[in-house]
Design a protein around this motif. Structure first.
Motif, PDB file in Angstrom:
ATOM      1  N   THR B   4       0.843  -1.190   0.000  1.00  0.00           N
ATOM      2  CA  THR B   4       0.000   0.000   0.000  1.00  0.00           C
ATOM      3  C   THR B   4       0.883   1.246   0.000  1.00  0.00           C
ATOM      4  O   THR B   4       2.084   1.176   0.234  1.00  0.00           O
ATOM      5  CB  THR B   4      -0.897   0.018   1.248  1.00  0.00           C
ATOM      6  N   ARG B   6       0.888   3.578   2.169  1.00  0.00           N
ATOM      7  CA  ARG B   6       1.423   3.770   3.514  1.00  0.00           C
ATOM      8  C   ARG B   6       2.706   2.944   3.722  1.00  0.00           C
ATOM      9  O   ARG B   6       3.686   3.432   4.262  1.00  0.00           O
ATOM     10  CB  ARG B   6       0.355   3.327   4.518  1.00  0.00           C
ATOM     11  N   ARG B  74      -7.275  -0.388  13.156  1.00  0.00           N
ATOM     12  CA  ARG B  74      -6.097  -1.252  13.091  1.00  0.00           C
ATOM     13  C   ARG B  74      -4.820  -0.418  12.961  1.00  0.00           C
ATOM     14  O   ARG B  74      -3.809  -0.716  13.603  1.00  0.00           O
ATOM     15  CB  ARG B  74      -6.230  -2.216  11.903  1.00  0.00           C
ATOM     16  N   ASN B  75      -4.871   0.633  12.141  1.00  0.00           N
ATOM     17  CA  ASN B  75      -3.713   1.513  11.999  1.00  0.00           C
ATOM     18  C   ASN B  75      -3.357   2.174  13.327  1.00  0.00           C
ATOM     19  O   ASN B  75      -2.178   2.313  13.668  1.00  0.00           O
ATOM     20  CB  ASN B  75      -3.990   2.596  10.955  1.00  0.00           C
ATOM     21  N   ILE B  77      -3.953   0.994  16.338  1.00  0.00           N
ATOM     22  CA  ILE B  77      -3.343  -0.022  17.218  1.00  0.00           C
ATOM     23  C   ILE B  77      -1.880  -0.240  16.830  1.00  0.00           C
ATOM     24  O   ILE B  77      -0.994  -0.288  17.682  1.00  0.00           O
ATOM     25  CB  ILE B  77      -4.141  -1.350  17.153  1.00  0.00           C
ATOM     26  N   PHE B 131       6.391  -4.432  10.355  1.00  0.00           N
ATOM     27  CA  PHE B 131       6.219  -5.798  10.866  1.00  0.00           C
ATOM     28  C   PHE B 131       4.744  -6.070  11.157  1.00  0.00           C
ATOM     29  O   PHE B 131       4.191  -7.096  10.729  1.00  0.00           O
ATOM     30  CB  PHE B 131       7.064  -5.977  12.135  1.00  0.00           C
ATOM     31  N   TYR B 132       4.099  -5.161  11.857  1.00  0.00           N
ATOM     32  CA  TYR B 132       2.681  -5.381  12.217  1.00  0.00           C
ATOM     33  C   TYR B 132       1.762  -5.302  10.989  1.00  0.00           C
ATOM     34  O   TYR B 132       0.748  -5.975  10.941  1.00  0.00           O
ATOM     35  CB  TYR B 132       2.229  -4.382  13.288  1.00  0.00           C
ATOM     36  N   TYR B 133       2.129  -4.481  10.014  1.00  0.00           N
ATOM     37  CA  TYR B 133       1.311  -4.424   8.793  1.00  0.00           C
ATOM     38  C   TYR B 133       1.285  -5.785   8.095  1.00  0.00           C
ATOM     39  O   TYR B 133       0.279  -6.192   7.541  1.00  0.00           O
ATOM     40  CB  TYR B 133       1.855  -3.372   7.820  1.00  0.00           C
ATOM     41  N   HIS B 134       2.446  -6.472   8.140  1.00  0.00           N
ATOM     42  CA  HIS B 134       2.525  -7.772   7.464  1.00  0.00           C
ATOM     43  C   HIS B 134       1.994  -8.910   8.311  1.00  0.00           C
ATOM     44  O   HIS B 134       1.245  -9.755   7.829  1.00  0.00           O
ATOM     45  CB  HIS B 134       3.986  -8.061   7.068  1.00  0.00           C
ATOM     46  N   LYS B 135       2.398  -8.938   9.593  1.00  0.00           N
ATOM     47  CA  LYS B 135       2.074 -10.073  10.456  1.00  0.00           C
ATOM     48  C   LYS B 135       0.693  -9.959  11.098  1.00  0.00           C
ATOM     49  O   LYS B 135       0.129 -10.953  11.530  1.00  0.00           O
ATOM     50  CB  LYS B 135       3.147 -10.225  11.545  1.00  0.00           C
ATOM     51  N   GLY B 136       0.176  -8.762  11.161  1.00  0.00           N
ATOM     52  CA  GLY B 136      -1.113  -8.562  11.807  1.00  0.00           C
ATOM     53  C   GLY B 136      -0.957  -8.269  13.288  1.00  0.00           C
ATOM     54  O   GLY B 136       0.072  -8.568  13.882  1.00  0.00           O
ATOM     55  N   VAL B 137      -2.017  -7.678  13.862  1.00  0.00           N
ATOM     56  CA  VAL B 137      -1.972  -7.345  15.299  1.00  0.00           C
ATOM     57  C   VAL B 137      -3.022  -8.145  16.064  1.00  0.00           C
ATOM     58  O   VAL B 137      -4.011  -8.553  15.522  1.00  0.00           O
ATOM     59  CB  VAL B 137      -2.184  -5.831  15.553  1.00  0.00           C
TER      60      VAL B 137
END
Lengths: 73, 137
Positions: B4, B6, B74-75, B77, B131-137
């Motif tokens: 994206t 971002r 989500r962003n 967080i 990292f969180y964008y790829h792995k998820g939160v």
């Protein structure tokens, strides 16, 4: 990473809703496409408000969209 | 996988900051290297900053909807979690810098260390975001 016990039917509901795209759902639910993508993959559990908004888009009760599976089950 | 707007902007910022960090780190170890300061920062500006600005402008014109997309929950967080790690680095750096002052180290050393820690905290913040964008939160 914490195990996600919440499952969802967002993918199927999108398909049933005339193959609604992730982008369309995101716009209607007030989220980003990436968030919808991660919810579908089970990588992100949405807030209660977003969960209700998604259910509202599909015009179905919340329990039809999200299910909670406890450790004992 | 299509990144994206971002994420792409974050990658640009991460590369630029890492180069600056590495350069400052090397100049602390090898003082002679600091002579090339101005030239190096000019290169950083032309190689990284100009393409980054060009990318942001072109993307904003071609796809204004995505470029102006607001942050969702989500962003928020992801940002909060990344800031947490960044603050930890800054707090630890304060102890090290105070120790340097206490040990009467020259200010010429303390200033680059301060810059290094500040840059490092931002690098940690951006890395954790990616990292969180790829792995998820």
């Amino acid at each position: 990473m914490r195990k996600n016990n919440i499952t969802n039917n967002v993918r199927r509901l999108r398909f049933d809703a005339e193959e609604m795209t992730q982008q369309e759902l995101a716009e209607k639910a007030g989220a980003t496409r990436q968030t919808i993508h991660h919810i579908e993959k089970g990588k992100y559990s949405p807030s209660l408000e977003l969960a209700f908004r998604i259910a509202h888009v599909f015009n179905t009760p919340l329990k039809e969209v999200f299910q909670y599976k406890s450790e004992e089950q | 996988m299509k990144l994206t707007f971002r994420e792409n902007s974050l990658w640009f910022a991460l590369i630029a900051l890492t180069l600056m960090f590495v350069k400052t780190f090397i100049s602390l170890i090898i003082p002679d290297f600091s002579n090339s300061d101005i030239l190096f920062f000019y290169n950083i500006f032309f190689v990284i900053t100009l393409p980054m600005l060009a990318y942001i402008i072109i993307f904003s014109l071609r796809n204004p909807k995505e470029a102006n997309q607001k942050s969702d929950e989500r962003n928020v967080i992801i940002e909060n979690k990344s800031y947490k790690y960044s603050y930890i680095v800054l707090i630890v750096s304060h102890f090290h810098i105070n120790l340097n002052i206490f040990l009467h180290k020259p200010t010429s050393t303390i200033a680059p260390i301060l810059f290094l820690y500040f840059t490092f905290s931002i690098i940690i913040m951006i890395s954790m975001k990616l990292f969180y964008y790829h792995k998820g939160v």
